[in-house]
Design an enzyme around this catalytic site. Structure first.
Site, mmCIF file in Angstrom:
data_model
loop_
_atom_site.group_PDB
_atom_site.id
_atom_site.type_symbol
_atom_site.label_atom_id
_atom_site.label_comp_id
_atom_site.label_asym_id
_atom_site.label_seq_id
_atom_site.Cartn_x
_atom_site.Cartn_y
_atom_site.Cartn_z
ATOM 1 N N PRO A 94 11.628 6.387 55.556
ATOM 2 C CA PRO A 94 10.637 5.372 55.935
ATOM 3 C C PRO A 94 9.256 6.010 56.102
ATOM 4 C CG PRO A 94 12.579 5.265 57.350
ATOM 5 C CD PRO A 94 12.699 6.507 56.523
ATOM 6 N N GLU A 95 8.238 5.364 55.553
ATOM 7 C CA GLU A 95 6.868 5.854 55.667
ATOM 8 C C GLU A 95 6.078 4.882 56.546
ATOM 9 O OE1 GLU A 95 5.368 6.863 51.729
ATOM 10 O OE2 GLU A 95 7.404 7.197 51.006
#
Ligand code: ZN
Length: 271
Positions: free
Chosen positions: A2-3
């Site tokens: 996840p960014e």
């Protein structure tokens, strides 16, 4: 992993569920994921503390507590969600920590690969103090970006992934931003001309804002706090599109390795 947009989406999905709640019991099923504290100390110190705010900094989820701060990094496969006590969720198969709350519900941390990390500290800055600027904040100006770039001699793609240079960008949004800015990911940062650097600055903000608008990219593990998928993966221009035509010039998207990371780009219109 996840960014920024994925973590932001998780935080937005959880904020109303946890802010104002007090932890009544905490259990940890995978102690090595807790940094710097025994699982017993981590659990007992959290009990009685209230969540006063929930925010994101880079890829970190930051709980401001009535005393100190709880930070969670989802890494590869971490998921964070709220469920009623006794309610079973699919992600419970990889449950690593349960935070019981005073409304009878539970904040759950699930993590198949166990790379996620939990921190309980007196000041959040002990964990996130070294992060670079937040790319969507008003403080992150074009001038600031240009000044930071000018001092760097390495390739631009790994620099975008460096959390001390700029916080929150990972492989997906680096590839997408460089495509949008028409910059080859192997270019040396200090060789970017001012107009190219300006294009990149705006491209970074555009792809991150788009990522948030589409509630993140569910290419493999990432899910929103409610378990549903995001949809930014339906709007990729290069990421995981090797061999497919570039939507700008029609050439075939290539996949190469840059700084040990799989990198997708158009060799014709990214120069
Ligand atoms: Zn192209």
């Amino acid at each position: 992993m996840p960014e920024l947009p994925e973590v932001e989406t998780v935080v937005r999905g959880l904020r109303d569920e946890v802010v104002g709640r007090r932890f009544t019991h905490v259990s940890c099923h995978w102690p090595p994921q807790i940094v710097g504290l025994s699982p017993e100390a981590f659990a007992s110190r959290l009990v009685g503390r209230c969540v006063e705010a929930l925010n994101r900094r880079g890829k970190f989820i930051v709980f401001d507590l009535s005393e100190g701060a709880l930070l969670i990094h989802l890494k590869m496969t971490g998921r964070l969600y709220v469920a009623a006590r006794g309610e079973r969720e699919e992600a419970d198969r990889w449950l690593r920590a349960v935070f019981e709350m005073d409304d009878g519900r539970e904040l759950r941390f699930s993590d198949l690969r166990k790379f996620g990390r939990l921190y309980l500290v007196s000041q959040a800055s002990q964990v996130i103090g070294g992060l670079g600027p937040e790319p969507l904040s008003d403080d992150f100006t074009l001038d600031e970006f240009l000044a930071r770039l000018a001092r760097r001699r390495g390739m631009i793609k790994p620099l975008l992934l460096n959390q001390r240079f700029i916080a929150g960008i990972g492989n997906i949004y680096a590839d997408e931003a460089l495509w949008l800015a028409r910059i080859d990911p192997r270019r040396r940062a200090d060789t970017l001309k001012p107009h190219e650097a300006e294009r990149l600055y705006h491209a970074i903000r555009t792809v991150l804002e788009d990522g948030i608008r589409y509630e993140g990219a569910s290419v493999n593990w990432y899910r929103k706090a409610d378990g549903a998928t995001g949809s930014y993966q339906d709007h990729f221009n290069v990421y995981r599109r090797a061999g497919q035509p570039c939507s700008r010039c029609g050439a075939s998207i290539h996949k190469i390795r840059v700084g040990q990371r799989g990198t997708h780009f158009c060799p014709t219109c990214q120069v």
